[in-house]
Design a protein around this motif. Structure first.
Motif, PDB file in Angstrom:
ATOM      1  N   ALA A 117       0.830  -1.208   0.000  1.00 34.91           N
ATOM      2  CA  ALA A 117       0.000   0.000   0.000  1.00 34.91           C
ATOM      3  C   ALA A 117       0.866   1.260   0.000  1.00 34.91           C
ATOM      4  N   LEU A 118       1.951   1.264   0.764  1.00 33.59           N
ATOM      5  CA  LEU A 118       2.832   2.428   0.796  1.00 33.59           C
ATOM      6  C   LEU A 118       3.498   2.652  -0.556  1.00 33.59           C
ATOM      7  N   VAL A 119       3.977   1.588  -1.179  1.00 31.09           N
ATOM      8  CA  VAL A 119       4.610   1.730  -2.486  1.00 31.09           C
ATOM      9  C   VAL A 119       3.591   2.206  -3.524  1.00 31.09           C
ATOM     10  N   TRP A 120       2.367   1.657  -3.446  1.00 33.37           N
ATOM     11  CA  TRP A 120       1.320   2.121  -4.373  1.00 33.37           C
ATOM     12  C   TRP A 120       1.055   3.609  -4.191  1.00 33.37           C
ATOM     13  N   PHE A 121       0.977   4.036  -2.931  1.00 30.53           N
ATOM     14  CA  PHE A 121       0.700   5.450  -2.675  1.00 30.53           C
ATOM     15  C   PHE A 121       1.837   6.329  -3.183  1.00 30.53           C
ATOM     16  N   CYS A 122       3.077   5.878  -2.995  1.00 29.03           N
ATOM     17  CA  CYS A 122       4.215   6.676  -3.466  1.00 29.03           C
ATOM     18  C   CYS A 122       4.169   6.849  -4.988  1.00 29.03           C
ATOM     19  N   ARG A 123       3.702   5.837  -5.705  1.00 29.37           N
ATOM     20  CA  ARG A 123       3.596   5.958  -7.169  1.00 29.37           C
ATOM     21  C   ARG A 123       2.371   6.743  -7.595  1.00 29.37           C
ATOM     22  N   PHE A 124       1.300   6.665  -6.791  1.00 30.99           N
ATOM     23  CA  PHE A 124       0.073   7.379  -7.133  1.00 30.99           C
ATOM     24  C   PHE A 124       0.192   8.870  -6.829  1.00 30.99           C
ATOM     25  N   PHE A 125       0.785   9.208  -5.696  1.00 31.93           N
ATOM     26  CA  PHE A 125       0.870  10.600  -5.260  1.00 31.93           C
ATOM     27  C   PHE A 125       2.118  11.247  -5.859  1.00 31.93           C
ATOM     28  N   LEU A 126       1.977  12.490  -6.291  1.00 31.31           N
ATOM     29  CA  LEU A 126       3.086  13.232  -6.884  1.00 31.31           C
ATOM     30  C   LEU A 126       3.542  14.328  -5.932  1.00 31.31           C
ATOM     31  N   TRP A 127       4.856  14.467  -5.856  1.00 31.51           N
ATOM     32  CA  TRP A 127       5.446  15.542  -5.028  1.00 31.51           C
ATOM     33  C   TRP A 127       6.185  16.493  -5.936  1.00 31.51           C
ATOM     34  N   PRO A 128       6.008  17.781  -5.743  1.00 32.14           N
ATOM     35  CA  PRO A 128       5.209  18.484  -4.725  1.00 32.14           C
ATOM     36  C   PRO A 128       3.703  18.369  -4.953  1.00 32.14           C
ATOM     37  N   VAL A 129       2.949  18.826  -3.964  1.00 31.15           N
ATOM     38  CA  VAL A 129       1.495  18.653  -3.976  1.00 31.15           C
ATOM     39  C   VAL A 129       0.859  19.380  -5.148  1.00 31.15           C
ATOM     40  N   GLU A 130       1.457  20.500  -5.577  1.00 30.75           N
ATOM     41  CA  GLU A 130       0.875  21.254  -6.689  1.00 30.75           C
ATOM     42  C   GLU A 130       0.788  20.419  -7.956  1.00 30.75           C
ATOM     43  N   GLU A 131       1.802  19.574  -8.199  1.00 32.67           N
ATOM     44  CA  GLU A 131       1.765  18.721  -9.377  1.00 32.67           C
ATOM     45  C   GLU A 131       0.657  17.672  -9.272  1.00 32.67           C
ATOM     46  N   PHE A 132       0.412  17.182  -8.063  1.00 26.73           N
ATOM     47  CA  PHE A 132      -0.635  16.184  -7.887  1.00 26.73           C
ATOM     48  C   PHE A 132      -2.016  16.783  -8.128  1.00 26.73           C
ATOM     49  N   THR A 133      -2.246  17.970  -7.555  1.00 26.59           N
ATOM     50  CA  THR A 133      -3.565  18.593  -7.713  1.00 26.59           C
ATOM     51  C   THR A 133      -3.788  19.104  -9.128  1.00 26.59           C
ATOM     52  N   ALA A 134      -2.712  19.370  -9.853  1.00 28.78           N
ATOM     53  CA  ALA A 134      -2.873  19.904 -11.210  1.00 28.78           C
ATOM     54  C   ALA A 134      -3.238  18.824 -12.219  1.00 28.78           C
ATOM     55  N   LEU A 135      -3.079  17.545 -11.883  1.00 26.13           N
ATOM     56  CA  LEU A 135      -3.374  16.473 -12.826  1.00 26.13           C
ATOM     57  C   LEU A 135      -4.888  16.297 -12.999  1.00 26.13           C
ATOM     58  N   PRO A 136      -5.357  16.005 -14.188  1.00 31.55           N
ATOM     59  CA  PRO A 136      -6.774  15.683 -14.383  1.00 31.55           C
ATOM     60  C   PRO A 136      -7.064  14.289 -13.834  1.00 31.55           C
ATOM     61  N   TRP A 137      -8.351  13.948 -13.821  1.00 30.61           N
ATOM     62  CA  TRP A 137      -8.716  12.652 -13.243  1.00 30.61           C
ATOM     63  C   TRP A 137      -8.164  11.492 -14.068  1.00 30.61           C
ATOM     64  N   GLN A 138      -8.000  11.726 -15.391  1.00 35.86           N
ATOM     65  CA  GLN A 138      -7.414  10.674 -16.207  1.00 35.86           C
ATOM     66  C   GLN A 138      -5.976  10.371 -15.768  1.00 35.86           C
ATOM     67  N   GLY A 139      -5.232  11.413 -15.397  1.00 37.54           N
ATOM     68  CA  GLY A 139      -3.860  11.221 -14.919  1.00 37.54           C
ATOM     69  C   GLY A 139      -3.820  10.481 -13.591  1.00 37.54           C
ATOM     70  N   HIS A 140      -4.769  10.822 -12.690  1.00 37.10           N
ATOM     71  CA  HIS A 140      -4.829  10.105 -11.417  1.00 37.10           C
ATOM     72  C   HIS A 140      -5.167   8.629 -11.633  1.00 37.10           C
ATOM     73  N   LEU A 141      -6.102   8.361 -12.559  1.00 41.24           N
ATOM     74  CA  LEU A 141      -6.439   6.971 -12.841  1.00 41.24           C
ATOM     75  C   LEU A 141      -5.252   6.217 -13.428  1.00 41.24           C
ATOM     76  N   HIS A 142      -4.511   6.864 -14.313  1.00 37.67           N
ATOM     77  CA  HIS A 142      -3.329   6.238 -14.888  1.00 37.67           C
ATOM     78  C   HIS A 142      -2.286   5.933 -13.820  1.00 37.67           C
ATOM     79  N   ASN A 143      -2.072   6.889 -12.910  1.00 38.25           N
ATOM     80  CA  ASN A 143      -1.094   6.667 -11.833  1.00 38.25           C
ATOM     81  C   ASN A 143      -1.541   5.561 -10.881  1.00 38.25           C
ATOM     82  N   ALA A 144      -2.859   5.486 -10.634  1.00 42.22           N
ATOM     83  CA  ALA A 144      -3.359   4.425  -9.751  1.00 42.22           C
ATOM     84  C   ALA A 144      -3.134   3.054 -10.378  1.00 42.22           C
ATOM     85  N   ILE A 145      -3.403   2.926 -11.678  1.00 39.98           N
ATOM     86  CA  ILE A 145      -3.187   1.652 -12.350  1.00 39.98           C
ATOM     87  C   ILE A 145      -1.704   1.310 -12.381  1.00 39.98           C
ATOM     88  N   TYR A 146      -0.878   2.287 -12.718  1.00 40.60           N
ATOM     89  CA  TYR A 146       0.558   2.040 -12.780  1.00 40.60           C
ATOM     90  C   TYR A 146       1.115   1.735 -11.389  1.00 40.60           C
TER      91      TYR A 146
END
Length: 393
Positions: A117-146
């Motif tokens: 779960a920690l490794v999945w979260f590290c790949r799903f979440f982007l640092w800094p936070v601004e980059e994570f919030t700037a992604l569209p939902w398609q990008g979040h879905l892609h990161n979750a799958i990857y």
């Protein structure tokens, strides 16, 4: 009942085990070096492409790579140390390697699931936070799958390695069990053969020797000549002693552990020499009373077989028997002079006596020598090393 072949097989197996252990340690070191090198290369390649670079990115990434040195001893702690390097730095492969180690040790346990779960979260979440919030939902879905792939692949590899180890251990256990069954079967076959030999010896040899003893006893009481009485008495005494030893040998053959039966040793050498029917001088030096049973019995059998051969091939010759403890060995020597001029027809012999003495000495890690002397006689010498506990007594 183990022979030289079984002893050598055990030594070969032990040497092979030590060799495989050394190869296993070398393989572990090579794998650890390769894992640290790949993780360091991953960080360095990401540094070349990611800008800007902050000091804390370097700190957490280097910490994650260096922590892999202890992944075999503290797998879950090392995984926790690599998580910041993956989340805030560029140590993705370091975290995946640590997660694979945890999965290999814990299988699908709680620590493996938490680490995944920690490794999945590290790949799903982007640092800094601004980059994570700037992604569209398609990008979040892609990161979750990857992230599922990044976390699932090391878990799958770790589980595969664990299953492979279990299968290898099971196969080794089956091989050892099969080897034990083969040994037990071989022991059973030898026990049957020993029992058959015991029956034959008891039925044939014992019967014939008993007849010799009875005939000698009858001759002793029926004759009036002193020389004939003495010869008949000697024949009866030797026949009786042969029957006693034959009964001991039959009892040994009827048991699975022949060494448990009492066997004659160096303490019975004076009686053996006195009944040899030859002019024998016996010289004994050293603390022979403390010898182990196997070594003492080997010394007795050596003298007995040598005297038997002398009676067959050199009757009437003078014999010198020397038994001594010298430093760390027991030395047994039986030497006879040249046979007399009047030698009767040779008695039958299969030539197995000296071979048996050589094999007996080899079982005790000793040396056997036999050959003619310059004066036309014959010398039999056996040297047996003493166990450490019996030296210097």
């Amino acid at each position: 009942m183990g022979g030289p072949s079984s002893l050598s097989a055990e030594r070969v197996a032990a040497a092979t085990g030590r060799r495989w252990a050394r190869l296993g340690r070398f393989r572990h070191v090579a794998v650890d070096v390769a894992a640290i090198g790949i993780a360091a290369l991953d960080v360095w390649l990401r540094v070349l492409t990611d800008v800007p670079v902050q000091p804390y990115n370097w700190a957490v990434s280097i910490t994650a790579v260096v922590a892999l040195v202890l992944r075999r001893r503290f797998p879950f702690a090392v995984l926790l140390l690599t998580v910041p390097g993956f989340l805030l730095g560029w140590a993705q492969l370091a975290a995946m390697i640590a997660l694979g180690t945890v999965a290999r040790r814990q299988l699908l346990g709680v620590r493996t699931l938490v680490g995944a779960a920690l490794v999945w979260f590290c790949r799903f979440f982007l640092w800094p936070v601004e980059e994570f919030t700037a992604l569209p939902w398609q990008g979040h879905l892609h990161n979750a799958i990857y992230g599922c792939i990044v976390a699932g692949m090391p878990v799958a590899i770790g589980l595969l390695a664990a299953v492979r180890e279990q299968l290898s251990a099971h196969i080794a256990e089956l091989a050892a069990s099969r080897e034990r069954e083969q040994r037990l079967q071989a022991h059973a076959v030898r026990a049957d053969e020993r029992a058959r030999l015991a029956r034959e010896m008891h039925d044939v040899v014992s019967h014939q020797v008993s007849l010799i003893a009875l005939q000698a006893g009858a001759l002793r009481f029926s004759t009036t000549e002193p020389a004939a009485k003495q010869v008949a008495g000697t024949i009866r005494t030797l026949s009786t002693r042969t029957l006693d030893e034959l009964r001991q040998l039959v009892s040994v053959l009827r048991t699975t552990a022949g060494d448990d039966s009492p066997q004659p040793g160096v303490g019975e050498l004076p009686q053996l020499v006195a009944a040899a029917g030859l002019p024998v001088s016996l010289t004994v030096r050293g603390p022979l009373g403390e010898l182990p049973g196997a070594i003492s019995g080997a010394a007795y059998r050596t003298v007995q077989e040598a005297l038997t051969n002398i009676r067959k091939h050199a009757p009437g010759s003078a014999v010198a028997v020397r038994v001594a403890v010298e430093e760390e060995t027991l030395r047994v020597e039986v030497q006879n002079g040249a046979p007399g001029s009047a030698v009767s027809a040779p008695l039958p012999g299969g030539g197995h006596g000296l071979v048996g003495l050589r094999e007996r000495a080899a079982l005790l890690d000793g040396a056997f020598e036999a050959g003619r002397t310059e004066d036309g006689g014959f010398l039999v010498r056996v040297t047996i090393p003493l166990p450490a506990a019996d030296r210097g007594r």
